[in-house]
Design an enzyme around this catalytic site. Structure first.
Site, PDB file in Angstrom:
ATOM      1  N   PRO A  69      -7.776 -36.154  40.581  1.00  0.00           N
ATOM      2  CA  PRO A  69      -6.381 -35.785  40.444  1.00  0.00           C
ATOM      3  C   PRO A  69      -5.670 -35.844  41.780  1.00  0.00           C
ATOM      4  O   PRO A  69      -6.176 -35.359  42.794  1.00  0.00           O
ATOM      5  CB  PRO A  69      -6.447 -34.336  39.943  1.00  0.00           C
ATOM      6  N   GLU A  70      -4.505 -36.438  41.780  1.00  0.00           N
ATOM      7  CA  GLU A  70      -3.665 -36.480  42.975  1.00  0.00           C
ATOM      8  C   GLU A  70      -2.500 -35.525  42.735  1.00  0.00           C
ATOM      9  O   GLU A  70      -2.490 -34.804  41.746  1.00  0.00           O
ATOM     10  CB  GLU A  70      -3.212 -37.922  43.231  1.00  0.00           C
ATOM     11  N   LYS A 101      -3.227 -31.514  47.209  1.00  0.00           N
ATOM     12  CA  LYS A 101      -4.103 -31.447  46.035  1.00  0.00           C
ATOM     13  C   LYS A 101      -4.792 -30.096  45.922  1.00  0.00           C
ATOM     14  O   LYS A 101      -5.662 -29.918  45.065  1.00  0.00           O
ATOM     15  CB  LYS A 101      -5.155 -32.563  46.120  1.00  0.00           C
ATOM     16  N   HIS A 128     -20.650 -28.627  31.689  1.00  0.00           N
ATOM     17  CA  HIS A 128     -19.923 -28.754  32.956  1.00  0.00           C
ATOM     18  C   HIS A 128     -18.867 -27.678  33.139  1.00  0.00           C
ATOM     19  O   HIS A 128     -18.027 -27.794  34.017  1.00  0.00           O
ATOM     20  CB  HIS A 128     -19.281 -30.129  33.126  1.00  0.00           C
ATOM     21  N   ARG A 154     -18.421 -33.953  38.047  1.00  0.00           N
ATOM     22  CA  ARG A 154     -19.089 -34.482  39.246  1.00  0.00           C
ATOM     23  C   ARG A 154     -19.300 -33.444  40.341  1.00  0.00           C
ATOM     24  O   ARG A 154     -19.899 -33.749  41.366  1.00  0.00           O
ATOM     25  CB  ARG A 154     -18.279 -35.668  39.795  1.00  0.00           C
ATOM     26  N   ARG A 190     -13.862 -47.995  48.656  1.00  0.00           N
ATOM     27  CA  ARG A 190     -13.121 -47.846  47.411  1.00  0.00           C
ATOM     28  C   ARG A 190     -12.217 -49.044  47.208  1.00  0.00           C
ATOM     29  O   ARG A 190     -12.084 -49.889  48.081  1.00  0.00           O
ATOM     30  CB  ARG A 190     -12.339 -46.536  47.379  1.00  0.00           C
TER      31      ARG A 190
END
Length: 309
Positions: free
Chosen positions: A2-3, A61, A96, A116, A297
């Site tokens: 998420p940005e 963020k 999770h 993650r 990336r």
DNA sequence: CTGTGGTCCTGTATGC
DNA sequence: TGCATACAGGACCACA
């Protein structure tokens, strides 16, 4: 993942759902989610019990929850896959789910879910605002008229100690585009890398960096220091614009990994011009969008609109 | 000091 | 089908 637009969507949802409510119990089940809370899980859970939520704030963020009468706050970073969800206590927690916050009113509980585990939660003290933008305020076309110049720290400028190094984001009332330009020009690095450096301007991640550079017609590896101030101003305007556009439709979702506090996706993915569009036509000139990897990336750009030199 | 690269994780998609 | 590899919205920390 998420940005800024996605984090702001989450902040807005939290603001509406948890302000004024009193925490009853907290259960943090995954040690990695609390790795930045050095005092340990028990202390984390114990301190939060009984606190009343006063507000939910954000810089870049990072999110944090402030509590009534407390200097200490709950900081959250979603990392690549973190979610903050409001679910009824009866809802079976998904795998999770690493922390749950129950409220005294027995209404929807707050759950931190993170596949993650790059995200995390921790408690930290707010520090008194120490104008983070003073570094680059040299020439300054002194128009300190409108907002009481004397640095009268309005309380909303207080940030957790651990994120004091994070730069102002373009949505911050104290953000200055001139300061941002000055800071960027000090960097000896490619412009995309600078956009991703959260200590310069915060909130921009891989998607909105590529989208902003596409709008501004700049190649991601152009050296930042040699860009004209006018180009940087255009670029920063594009950064603000693209994030505003995304925010207005709830952010960018490619799958169920990014959702708001009610589990709903945002719609900006359909409006992307560069990110994820390898091989597809540039919306300006029709040239195939190219994908290159560097910094470990992907970068997506139009090789015709965005020249390296 | 500044800039760069490796690393922390799990899950999914793709290719041999 | 099985297995290996690449890749994913991020940030920290050790190194040159």
């Amino acid at each position: 993942m998420p940005e800024l637009p996605e984090v702001e969507t989450v902040r807005d949802g939290l603001q509406r759902w948890i302000v004024g409510r009193a925490v009853a119990t907290v259960q943090a089940s995954h040690p990695r989610a609390l790795r930045r809370h050095l005092l340990g899980r028990q202390e984390f859970e114990g301190w939060l019990a009984g606190r009343q939520v006063e507000s939910v704030r954000r810089r870049g963020k990072y999110l944090w929850v402030e509590f009534a009468g407390e200097r200490r706050c709950l900081v959250a970073h979603l990392g690549m896959s973190g979610q903050l969800l409001l679910q009824t206590p009866e809802t079976t927690p998904s795998r999770h789910t690493h922390a749950s916050f129950r409220f005294a009113d027995e209404g929807p509980e707050l759950r931190f879910v993170d596949q993650r585990t790059f995200g995390g939660l921790y408690l930290d003290d707010l520090e008194s605002a120490v104008s983070p933008a003073r570094a680059a305020s040299s020439g300054s076309s002194s128009r300190a008229g409108s907002s009481g110049s004397s640095g009268s720290d309005d309380s909303s400028a207080r940030v957790p100690h651990s994120i004091a190094h994070i730069g102002l984001d373009p949505f911050d009332p104290s953000y200055s585009i001139d300061s941002a330009i000055a800071r960027i020009r000090q960097k000896r690095s490619g412009i995309k890398r600078v956009l991703l450096d959260q200590t310069v301007v915060s909130g921009v991640g891989n998607i909105y960096a590529d989208e902003s550079l596409w709008r501004a017609r700049l190649h991601p590896e152009r050296e930042a220091a040699v860009l004209r101030p006018a180009s940087l101003r255009t670029l920063l305007d594009c950064v603000h614009e693209v994030m505003s556009d995304a925010l207005s439709v709830g952010g960018t979702s490619f799958d169920a990994l990014y959702v708001n506090v009610n589990g709903e996706s945002g719609y900006f993915a359909r409006d992307l011009d560069a990110y994820g569009r390898e091989g597809q036509e540039c919306h300006r000139c029709g040239t195939a969008i190219r994908r290159e990897t560097f910094m470990n990336r992907s970068s997506f750009f139009c090789p015709r609109c965005q020249r390296r030199a």
